[in-house]
Scaffold this active site. Structure first.
Site, mmCIF file in Angstrom:
data_model
loop_
_atom_site.group_PDB
_atom_site.id
_atom_site.type_symbol
_atom_site.label_atom_id
_atom_site.label_comp_id
_atom_site.label_asym_id
_atom_site.label_seq_id
_atom_site.Cartn_x
_atom_site.Cartn_y
_atom_site.Cartn_z
ATOM 1 C CG HIS A 284 -0.561 0.136 2.474
ATOM 2 N ND1 HIS A 284 -0.262 1.166 2.964
ATOM 3 C CD2 HIS A 284 -0.241 -0.984 3.466
ATOM 4 C CE1 HIS A 284 0.161 1.123 4.359
ATOM 5 N NE2 HIS A 284 0.136 -0.262 4.473
ATOM 6 C CG ASP A 296 2.291 0.348 7.841
ATOM 7 O OD1 ASP A 296 1.954 -0.159 6.634
ATOM 8 O OD2 ASP A 296 1.767 0.559 8.640
ATOM 9 C CD GLU A 330 -3.541 -1.231 5.488
ATOM 10 O OE1 GLU A 330 -3.810 -2.359 6.099
ATOM 11 O OE2 GLU A 330 -2.915 -0.545 5.772
ATOM 12 C CD GLU A 331 -1.587 1.955 7.505
ATOM 13 O OE1 GLU A 331 -2.562 1.823 8.412
ATOM 14 O OE2 GLU A 331 -0.480 1.305 7.509
ATOM 15 C CG ASP A 358 0.875 -3.634 5.130
ATOM 16 O OD1 ASP A 358 1.684 -2.871 5.345
ATOM 17 O OD2 ASP A 358 -0.388 -3.568 5.103
ATOM 18 C CG HIS A 429 0.276 2.708 12.374
ATOM 19 N ND1 HIS A 429 -0.819 2.110 12.538
ATOM 20 C CD2 HIS A 429 0.656 2.077 11.348
ATOM 21 C CE1 HIS A 429 -1.431 1.598 11.845
ATOM 22 N NE2 HIS A 429 -0.465 1.110 10.740
HETATM 23 ZN ZN LIG Z 1 0.432 -1.313 6.379
#
Ligand SMILES: [Zn+2]
Length: 470
Positions: A284, A296, A330-331, A358, A429
């Site tokens: 992603h 990520d 995606e998130e 991912d 994140h």
């Molecule tokens: Zn991810």
């Protein structure tokens, strides 16, 4: 960062492990090509090239939450990069995405011992009133404990869910803590709470809080929701453990904007015999807004682009098309995955295999698949080709990755190349998800595994049937 890529010893290992002389002739050929793909992916130059893709995306697009200016730059970056690298049919397929923005945010313990708290709004949270929200904190050890509270038990309080995430190689510590992130605020509001904070769904002990998507339940008051960095959750828990009332201030300036446009960016290596049959390599393109999304999912983007390039560099094109899909958002709601399955519904039955990267840059350690029962022997064969990379076979059916979930309607065969996630949730994140965390050698091992898988699937004469239904 240091890179030591042991190409020579890997080749030796491949030769010993695969014993091509004992295999049938066509199998001997596939061993040779797998060796060639691995050797090419594991050179220092190839490892650096893959890492440079992550550096470039992290720099040019930077934080790229759906709908943001960074997200638009990421789409432009991906289209240009795929063209530059020789992909065919490069295109950006439009995807409508939600658009939420973080503003200034802060927190502090007010009583009994005032001090600042490092926290961050959960994605989708409403703002606090100007000047912040002040309330007494009610600690619960878990979402289950919150669910067990009687109605009104949290009246006027800020609920604090204080569940510690366990560090695990396969990342399985995340699921049990992340449930509170999704629904904790609404469950707290149902019990009268005015605010919600949680211990970050993270394993790092730095003071970078972990964000991620939350959602409000229809018909329940929307209360502000934030995550505390792990040491700050400790602080708050320690203050509460003294047995005196603890109050805190939570200030979040967030806002919701109208939906925005983003895109799934696609590039292909067209097949020589059956170009309409597709092997999908996904990752992603979006990221959370705090870091630069290197792990990520800049790493995944680099892995799938580089793997497809390695297959393209073979003397003969693959029989089928290898399609790289860089999914939008995606998130914050899987917009890209859903839109891809919708737009490509009529060709899902021609998706021969799909897999997604991912989970950062940790080495692949486990292989799992979900294919027609009659194709399982082929998956055993693929596993033998992957074994020299240190990859063992797991016992569960593959899940395929979040963006591939919507492909389940087409029962698309799936492969999981599970990465080592031991340290992934130290950065995931958070503001600390930046390019310096990328290890080119580890990234290269992923590229080798994805390249072998993509080539094997694109070349196999019959394919793998349809995955069993749920
Ligand atoms: Zn991810």
């Amino acid at each position: 960062m240091k890179t030591t890529v042991a190409t020579v010893s890997l080749l030796t290992l491949l030769a010993v492990a695969c014993k091509p002389s004992e295999a049938p002739p066509e199998a001997a050929a596939d061993v040779a090509i797998a060796q060639q793909l691995a050797a090419a992916a594991l050179t220092e130059a190839a490892a650096q090239e893959a890492a440079e893709l992550v550096r470039s995306l992290s720099l040019v697009a930077g934080p790229r939450l759906a709908g943001s200016a960074g997200d638009a730059r990421a789409v432009a970056w991906a289209e240009a990069k795929l063209r530059e690298l020789g992909f065919e049919n490069v295109r950006a397929e439009p995807v409508t995405v939600p658009h939420w923005e973080r503003g200034a945010e802060s927190g502090e313990i007010l009583t009994p011992y005032p001090q600042p708290l490092h926290l961050t709004a959960l994605g989708g949270s409403v703002a606090t009133p100007p000047g912040g929200l002040v309330a007494e904190v009610l600690r619960v050890a878990s979402l289950d404990e919150l669910l067990a509270l009687p109605a009104d038990a949290a009246r006027g309080r800020i609920v604090f869910v204080d569940r510690v995430m366990e560090r695990k190689r396969d990342g399985s510590g995340y699921g049990p803590v992340v449930a509170a992130r999704g629904r904790g605020a609404s469950e707290a509001a149902k019990r009268g709470a005015v605010g919600f904070v949680m211990r970050s769904a993270a394993t790092g002990n730095h003071r970078f809080p972990h964000t991620g998507a939350m959602r409000y339940e229809e018909g329940v008051p929307k209360i502000p929701a934030a995550a505390l960095a792990v040491p700050d959750a400790d602080l708050l828990a320690d203050a509460i453990a003294l047995g005196k009332p603890v109050s805190m201030r939570l200030t979040l300036e967030t806002r919701w904007l109208p939906d925005a446009m983003s895109a799934n960016v696609i590039g292909e290596i067209r097949g020589r015999e059956r170009p309409d049959e597709i092997v999908l390599l996904g990752a992603h393109l979006d990221s959370w807004d705090l870091g630069t999304g290197a792990l990520d999912d800049g790493a995944g983007v680099a892995i799938v682009i580089s793997a497809a390039r390695q297959v393209a560099a073979l003397p003969q094109r693959p029989r089928r098309t290898i399609r790289v899909v860089l999914f939008a958002n995606e998130e914050f709601g899987l917009s890209g995955g859903r839109e891809y399955a919708r737009v490509h519904a009529d060709e899902l039955d021609r998706h021969v295999l799909a897999t997604e990267a991912d989970f950062g840059d940790g080495k692949v350690w486990r292989f799992e698949s979900k294919v027609a029962p009659e194709a399982l022997a082929k998956m055993d064969r693929l596993a033998t080709l992957l074994a020299p990379l240190g990859i063992t076979v797991g016992s569960d059916p593959a899940g395929g990755g979040a963006d591939l979930g919507p492909l389940a309607v087409g029962r698309v065969p799936l492969v999981d190349l599970s990465q080592d996630g031991t340290t992934y949730f130290d950065y995931h994140h958070t503001a600390d998800d930046t390019f310096d965390k990328i290890d080119p050698a580890s990234l290269a091992q992923n590229v080798a595994a994805y390249a072998i898988t993509a080539w094997f699937a694109a070349e196999d004469p019959e394919g793998f049937g349809r995955a069993p239904g749920e």
